[in-house]
Design an enzyme around this catalytic site. Structure first.
Site, PDB file in Angstrom:
ATOM      1  N   HIS A   1      -7.589   8.512  48.774  1.00  0.00           N
ATOM      2  CA  HIS A   1      -8.183   6.614  49.355  1.00  0.00           C
ATOM      3  C   HIS A   1      -6.841   5.646  48.786  1.00  0.00           C
ATOM      4  CE1 HIS A   1     -10.982   6.533  45.270  1.00  0.00           C
ATOM      5  NE2 HIS A   1     -10.669   5.577  45.728  1.00  0.00           N
TER       6      HIS A   1
ATOM      7  N   CYS B   1     -13.739   1.472  39.377  1.00  0.00           N
ATOM      8  CA  CYS B   1     -11.891   2.288  39.062  1.00  0.00           C
ATOM      9  C   CYS B   1     -11.367   1.539  39.876  1.00  0.00           C
ATOM     10  CB  CYS B   1     -12.938   3.593  40.385  1.00  0.00           C
ATOM     11  SG  CYS B   1     -12.414   3.065  41.882  1.00  0.00           S
TER      12      CYS B   1
END
Length: 691
Positions: free
Chosen positions: A65, A198
């Site tokens: 992603h 993240c």
């Protein structure tokens, strides 16, 4: 708002053999659906994200992603592989592949949907349904959350509605959690507050939150999670934090506002540890609470790319470093903490001093204090003012370096002994090296004191009174009596060596510094070389000024070389890289080496060696030409302050040309290689190498 996924974006028989080929296959579906505008540019962004940390998860899931300017609508493509594809998960290949594409400026509603999907991947029933699905339309509907789940709690997650998730968690607009059941006796459950984050803030952040919440429910522990992701950030309720018995950080970027958690047992790990082994983290938090281990609630900055396969970079309760990480990794993190806080003082003080020399000449350094003598209409007075302000800023270099090295090791209680040790290093003429040692000593002493068991009534005064007092006395003794003078002697010897450099010795040093500046382009090696050069400016000598000139010249080469390469051979670069190349002209001219990082992330095996060769040439030539520099920053904008300015610019031009030629040669050779290399080869090297 367009649908996140449609049947056209589902491939139930994904035949790709590698993660690069899988990303390309799914990305091509996004291009066909007019969700992605530039296939190669988007894949380069995916590869850059993958290079930060593998995106494979236990349970056979891969979630490549990224956020990209080549995405015009938040999009998800799903592929199911019969053979499995290696995405770096500890338990083996992934058969469920989700390619998540978010626009660079995605709105909160879309990001909420993506975060909701990330949570649902933690539900075994959801993944089992994906493996059993036979109709792409039904699978797409399932991923969109259009099929009702069996359990009410899962229903709230599967809607992808963030507000409902927050209501279940009871933590507010940006928290996710679990209210654990009380014990059989009706006692208050053990309470944990957690933070997950993240680098991209799209998937792992929310998956870790859901994993911790589910583990908390299973263990009868009340877990409240704050997700610091791309869908926004709202702090946990202070009352919830105050009532917590322990803290878990599962993060790969810096936790925001860490001081809120000071004084509580802390488990500090990478985000993937929160996904893969939440029950272990909860058990560890309970053990620390039972032992009465109190955290300083700091934890230094994480060094990207370090850690084990599951992203675990667990620290001890003082935030002093990874429990299992190599000592060198922890030491680098401590030193970089000090250097990062020192650099603004270097830039401000050094540029003010350099500007004063430009206005009034080098004799400005010996001018009288402007507090006693200042004439508004005289340029020399203004030059003296700038020089004395800059010198005052420069006077903080060593104390700030030492203080924040100690801070990186043991947080705020270590600031006072760190600053004191740095000031003593200046007093005994131990200089920059003395500051390094003082910071490490201060951090180590504070960490030792923090491990001493104390009564609960004393814990409140430990960080503000006892620790600064004891640690400052200990560090002062060591710096004045034990290590200060030997370090000062070493500092003097280093200064004499730099002053005596000439001929081949100077050239060799220039080569080494050039290689260090260009290897990681703003990373640890780059900062070590830069800090070495800046240390020489605190007490300028001819040798130190040559080192500063060589370091700045070499640091300008990577972005300038990539800018030139994207100009002369546009066809070798993606549209995104060509746009980055235009910006790299300004970044390189301004001595911002990080301007080359996007190119290095996309194709490290060709870009990094090329710019290292160019930096080595520039560093060697700068030293050979005898160029000097008193300013620690500024690039071409401080050329008037450089000794031998024309030869200095020639050194930069030579290194830039060498780096450009090598990049073009290597990329051109790759371009002409047989296309039989496979799907990844069709993308040039940008995806294959970065992986």
């Amino acid at each position: 708002m367009s649908e996140l996924i449609t049947a056209e974006l589902v491939d139930l028989d994904l035949s790709a053999a590698t993660k690069d080929a899988a990303a390309r296959s799914l990305a091509e579906r996004m291009v066909a659906a007019h969700r992605v505008t530039d296939l190669d540019g988007f894949l380069a962004d995916v590869a850059a994200r993958e290079a930060q940390m593998p995106t494979g998860l236990d349970g056979g899931i891969g979630i490549p992603h990224c956020r990209s300017e080549h995405v015009n609508a938040p999009t998800l493509a799903f592929g199911r592989s019969g053979a499995g594809i290696d995405f770096g998960a500890a338990d083996g290949p992934a058969d469920l592949i989700f390619l998540i594409a978010a626009p660079a400026g995605a709105d909160d509603d879309h990001l909420t949907i993506l975060s909701g999907l990330a949570r649902r991947l933690m539900d075994p029933e959801f993944t089992a349904a994906l493996r059993a699905g036979t109709d792409p339309r039904a699978v797409a509907a399932l991923i969109r959350g259009e099929e009702p789940p069996e359990e009410p709690e899962q229903a709230r997650v599967e809607t992808g509605n963030q507000e409902q998730e927050q209501e279940r968690a009871g933590t507010g607009a940006e928290a996710a959690g679990a209210t654990g059941a009380t014990g059989a006796t009706g006692s208050v459950p053990f309470r944990i507050v957690a933070v997950t984050s993240c680098p991209t803030g799209i998937a792992h952040t929310y998956m870790a939150a859901e994993s911790l919440a589910a583990a908390g429910r299973a263990e009868g522990v009340e877990v409240t999670v704050e997700t610091q992701g791309s869908a926004g950030f709202k702090k946990l309720d202070p009352a919830v934090v105050a009532a917590a018995d322990a803290v878990i950080w599962a993060h790969d970027v810096e936790v925001r506002e860490k001081a809120r958690f000071r004084g509580k047992p802390l488990v500090d790990v990478g985000v993937k540890a929160g996904i893969n082994r939440p029950a272990e983290l909860i058990a560890e938090a309970r053990r620390k609470a039972e032992r009465g281990e109190i955290a300083a609630a700091a934890g230094s900055d994480k060094a990207s790319g370090s850690g084990d396969d599951d992203g675990d970079r667990s620290r001890d309760d003082n935030g002093s470093g990874a429990e299992h990480a190599h000592f060198g990794v922890r030491l680098r993190t401590y030193l970089m903490s000090g250097v990062s806080y020192m650099v603004p003082f270097v830039a401000a003080g050094g540029l003010l001093i350099a500007l004063s020399f430009a206005i009034g000449g080098y004799e400005t350094a010996s001018a009288k204090s402007v507090a006693d003598h200042f004439v508004w209409g005289e340029a020399d007075s203004w030059a003296a003012l700038l020089n004395q302000i800059g010198s005052a800023a420069f006077g903080f270099l060593v104390p700030v370096l030492a203080g924040y090295i100690a801070y990186g090791m043991a947080d705020r209680p270590a600031l006072v002994p760190g600053f004191v040790g740095g000031a003593i290093a200046l007093t005994v003429n131990a200089g920059f090296l003395g500051g390094l040692v003082a910071g490490l000593l201060a951090g180590a002493v504070v960490m030792a004191v923090q491990r001493v068991p104390v009564h609960a009534t004393l814990r409140g005064i430990m960080p503000v009174l006892v620790i600064p007092l004891v640690a400052s006395a200990a560090v002062g003794f060591l710096m004045f009596i034990v290590v200060g003078k030997p370090i000062a002697s070493l500092q003097n010897a280093l200064t004499d060596w730099l002053n005596g450099l000439s001929g081949s010795n100077a050239v060799i040093l220039g080569v080494v510094l050039g290689l260090m500046m260009c290897f990681d382009m703003g990373g640890p090696l780059n900062k070590v070389a830069y800090a070495f050069a800046v240390g020489g400016l605190a007490d300028p000598t001819p040798g130190g000024l040559k080192v500063m000139a060589a370091v700045m010249a070499a640091g300008m080469v990577p972005p300038l070389a990539m800018a030139l390469a994207t100009t002369v051979r546009r066809g070798l670069f993606t549209k995104t890289e060509r746009e980055n190349g235009r910006a790299a002209w300004v970044l390189g001219a301004s001595f911002i080496t990080e301007g080359a990082i996007p190119f290095a992330a996309a194709d490290p095996l060709r870009v990094i060696p090329s710019v290292m060769a160019g930096g080595a040439v520039t560093g060697a030539l700068s030293m050979a030409f005898g160029a000097t520099l008193r300013a620690p920053h500024g690039g071409v904008f401080v050329v008037p302050l450089i000794g031998e300015p024309f030869l200095y610019l020639l050194a930069i031009a030579a290194g830039t040309l060498v780096a450009t030629a090598l990049v073009v040669l290597l990329k051109g050779a790759r371009r002409t290689a047989p296309e039989a290399a496979g799907d990844a080869g069709a993308d040039g090297s940008r995806v294959t190498v970065a992986a």
